[in-house]
Design a protein around this motif. Structure first.
Motif, short mmCIF file in Angstrom:
data_model
loop_
_atom_site.label_atom_id
_atom_site.label_comp_id
_atom_site.label_asym_id
_atom_site.label_seq_id
_atom_site.Cartn_x
_atom_site.Cartn_y
_atom_site.Cartn_z
N MET A 111 1.13 -1.30 -0.24
CA MET A 111 0.07 0.07 -0.32
C MET A 111 0.75 1.70 0.28
O MET A 111 0.69 1.99 -0.88
CB MET A 111 -0.60 -0.25 0.96
CG MET A 111 -1.72 1.16 1.78
SD MET A 111 -3.00 1.32 -0.10
CE MET A 111 -4.50 0.91 0.85
N THR A 112 1.98 1.04 1.17
CA THR A 112 2.53 2.53 0.81
C THR A 112 3.52 2.19 -0.03
O THR A 112 4.16 4.40 -0.55
CB THR A 112 3.79 1.97 2.06
OG1 THR A 112 3.42 2.18 3.63
CG2 THR A 112 4.07 3.78 2.53
N THR A 113 4.04 1.67 -1.02
CA THR A 113 4.80 2.22 -1.78
C THR A 113 4.39 1.50 -3.56
O THR A 113 4.71 1.53 -4.48
CB THR A 113 6.35 0.84 -2.45
OG1 THR A 113 5.55 0.06 -1.82
CG2 THR A 113 6.89 1.13 -0.92
N GLY A 114 2.45 1.49 -3.05
CA GLY A 114 2.02 1.73 -4.46
C GLY A 114 2.21 0.74 -5.74
O GLY A 114 2.47 0.55 -6.87
N GLY A 115 1.85 -0.68 -4.50
CA GLY A 115 2.17 -1.47 -5.73
C GLY A 115 1.20 -2.63 -5.52
O GLY A 115 -0.30 -2.02 -5.94
N ARG A 116 0.98 -3.60 -7.08
CA ARG A 116 0.27 -4.45 -7.43
C ARG A 116 0.16 -5.57 -7.81
O ARG A 116 1.34 -6.36 -7.57
CB ARG A 116 0.20 -3.79 -8.91
CG ARG A 116 1.12 -3.72 -9.64
CD ARG A 116 1.53 -2.71 -11.30
NE ARG A 116 2.33 -3.02 -11.88
CZ ARG A 116 2.62 -3.40 -12.62
NH1 ARG A 116 0.85 -3.05 -13.62
NH2 ARG A 116 3.27 -3.23 -13.30
N VAL A 117 -0.94 -6.81 -7.35
CA VAL A 117 -0.70 -7.93 -8.06
C VAL A 117 -1.77 -8.24 -9.32
O VAL A 117 -2.39 -7.47 -10.19
CB VAL A 117 -1.85 -8.22 -7.00
CG1 VAL A 117 -0.91 -8.68 -5.67
CG2 VAL A 117 -2.99 -8.12 -6.86
N ARG A 118 -0.95 -9.18 -9.84
CA ARG A 118 -2.09 -9.93 -10.40
C ARG A 118 -2.48 -10.96 -10.37
O ARG A 118 -2.49 -12.10 -9.90
CB ARG A 118 -0.70 -10.38 -12.37
CG ARG A 118 -1.36 -11.34 -13.47
CD ARG A 118 -0.46 -10.51 -14.26
NE ARG A 118 0.82 -11.70 -14.11
CZ ARG A 118 1.06 -13.02 -14.42
NH1 ARG A 118 0.63 -13.51 -15.12
NH2 ARG A 118 2.73 -13.18 -13.64
N VAL A 119 -4.53 -11.09 -10.76
CA VAL A 119 -4.52 -12.43 -10.46
C VAL A 119 -5.03 -12.90 -11.91
O VAL A 119 -4.72 -12.36 -12.83
CB VAL A 119 -6.03 -11.85 -9.85
CG1 VAL A 119 -5.52 -11.13 -8.58
CG2 VAL A 119 -6.58 -11.18 -10.29
N ARG A 120 -5.56 -14.56 -11.71
CA ARG A 120 -5.80 -15.22 -13.14
C ARG A 120 -7.32 -16.42 -12.37
O ARG A 120 -7.09 -16.60 -11.34
CB ARG A 120 -4.59 -16.00 -13.29
CG ARG A 120 -4.75 -16.49 -14.42
CD ARG A 120 -3.60 -17.80 -14.80
NE ARG A 120 -2.35 -16.86 -15.23
CZ ARG A 120 -1.24 -17.35 -15.07
NH1 ARG A 120 -1.15 -18.85 -15.42
NH2 ARG A 120 0.11 -16.47 -15.84
N SER A 121 -7.61 -16.36 -13.76
CA SER A 121 -9.44 -17.07 -13.18
C SER A 121 -9.17 -17.72 -15.10
O SER A 121 -8.64 -17.33 -15.83
CB SER A 121 -10.08 -16.03 -13.13
OG SER A 121 -10.97 -15.86 -14.09
N LEU A 122 -11.04 -18.74 -15.39
CA LEU A 122 -10.59 -19.19 -16.56
C LEU A 122 -10.67 -17.77 -17.13
O LEU A 122 -10.59 -18.13 -18.84
CB LEU A 122 -11.47 -20.48 -16.40
CG LEU A 122 -11.43 -22.18 -15.64
CD1 LEU A 122 -12.47 -22.42 -16.28
CD2 LEU A 122 -9.83 -21.84 -16.06
N ALA A 123 -11.48 -16.77 -16.49
CA ALA A 123 -11.62 -15.84 -17.75
C ALA A 123 -10.60 -14.68 -18.16
O ALA A 123 -10.71 -13.90 -18.79
CB ALA A 123 -12.72 -15.10 -17.20
#
Ligand SMILES: Cc1cc2nc3c(=O)[nH]c(=O)nc-3n(C[C@H](O)[C@H](O)[C@H](O)COP(=O)(O)OP(=O)(O)OC[C@H]3O[C@@H](n4cnc5c(N)ncnc54)[C@H](O)[C@@H]3O)c2cc1C
Length: 277
Positions: free
Chosen positions: A120-132
């Motif tokens: 949150m502090t450094t402005g990070g992000r995550v990649r998420v995957r589904s069948l879509a």
């Protein structure tokens, strides 16, 4: 991965298991009763640590199954993000970090956890995957509430990206009742100084509500100010005002608010000391 995604898609009562350091205690206490556990540990390709320049700003990339202890021991992470190393060392005990994963820590989203606060502090992000397909979720959108993220029930978090800090000023400060316990409160700071004045800063707080927060009013108030006790005390009070501090079995709201003020001021001073060598 394809099998895991298909199972997650088909079964409403399924949960994924990573390091098991949060999910297994929940199962033991019967607080979680999934009909099916999908063990991610057999999925390949989720344990890399690398540096990527995307888009132009360097980030550290962690596969979801990277163990917290492996991140902590990584020479690349030491070199590029000592802030992350400092935060990782304060997660639980070494045995927990040996099994707990980066993806699990972010997906579990404990409000006092260290990695969500750094993201949150450094402005990070995550990649998420589904069948879509896949999507990226930034930290402010990811953490929705207490132990609740923006991930849909059919999505798996596959990667986390932490921006590499631009300046030498950083600090991660927390207080917990015993070594290895979750923090009562924590503060994470990055800052840059020009001629003794704060030119850029990010202030994050955990333990001050259901999700980690960025104290944006405190940040804005600090920029342009001469780095020092008076400015830090004012910013720390503003950071505490931005929190939704509540009492729980560990601490009263008043005590926790006081802790946040102290930790933010301490983190700002420590970051300044680093920035000025
Ligand atoms: C005694 C003790 C002290 C601890 N102290 C701290 C502490 O101080 N700070 C701290 O941050 N943590 C602490 N933890 C928690 C620890 O860091 C956990 O490892 C972490 O929170 C969860 O990671 P995990 O890989 O073990 O996830 P798991 O326990 O396997 O899973 C946790 C949750 O996340 C979900 N999940 C896991 N991986 C994914 C994924 N890739 N995609 C989607 N969902 C996923 C699971 O379905 C589950 O709901 C502590 C744990 C214990 C037992």
């Amino acid at each position: 991965m394809a099998d895991a995604l298909a199972l997650l898609h088909d079964r409403d009562d399924a949960k994924v298991l990573a390091g098991g350091q949060s999910l297994v205690p929940l199962l033991n206490f019967r607080l979680a009763r999934p009909g099916l556990l999908i063990d991610l540990n057999g999925v390949t390709g989720l344990d890399d640590i690398s540096e990527v320049a995307d888009p132009g700003a360097p980030e550290l990339s962690f596969g979801a199954l990277v163990r917290l202890a492996d991140a902590e021991r990584s020479p690349l992470v030491s070199r590029r993000s000592p802030l992350l190393i400092s935060a990782l060392r304060q997660v639980g005990h070494r045995t927990i970090r040996n099994r707990g994963t980066i993806g699990g820590s972010l997906a579990h989203a404990d409000p006092a956890a260290e990695l969500p606060l750094v993201l949150m502090t450094t402005g990070g992000r995550v990649r998420v995957r589904s069948l879509a397909g896949e999507r990226w979720i930034g930290a402010p959108q990811l953490f929705v509430s207490y132990l609740t993220t923006d991930l849909r029930s059919d999505e798996i978090l596959v990667e986390a990206r932490f921006p590499v800090a631009t300046g030498p000023g950083w600090a991660f400060e927390e207080v917990s009742r015993r070594a290895g316990d979750f923090a009562l409160a924590a503060a994470c700071v990055t800052l840059t100084l020009v001629d003794g004045a704060v030119s850029e800063c990010a202030i994050g707080v955990a333990g001050g509500g259901p999700v980690p927060i960025r104290a944006t009013t405190a940040e804005a108030g600090l920029v342009g100010q001469r780095a020092g006790e008076t400015a830090f005390a004012a910013a720390a009070a503003q950071a505490a005002d931005a929190c939704e501090v509540e009492a729980d079995i560990h601490a009263s709201a008043e005590y926790r608010r006081g802790l946040i003020v102290t930790l933010v001021a301490r983190a700002l001073a420590a970051a300044t000391a680093r920035a000025t060598g």
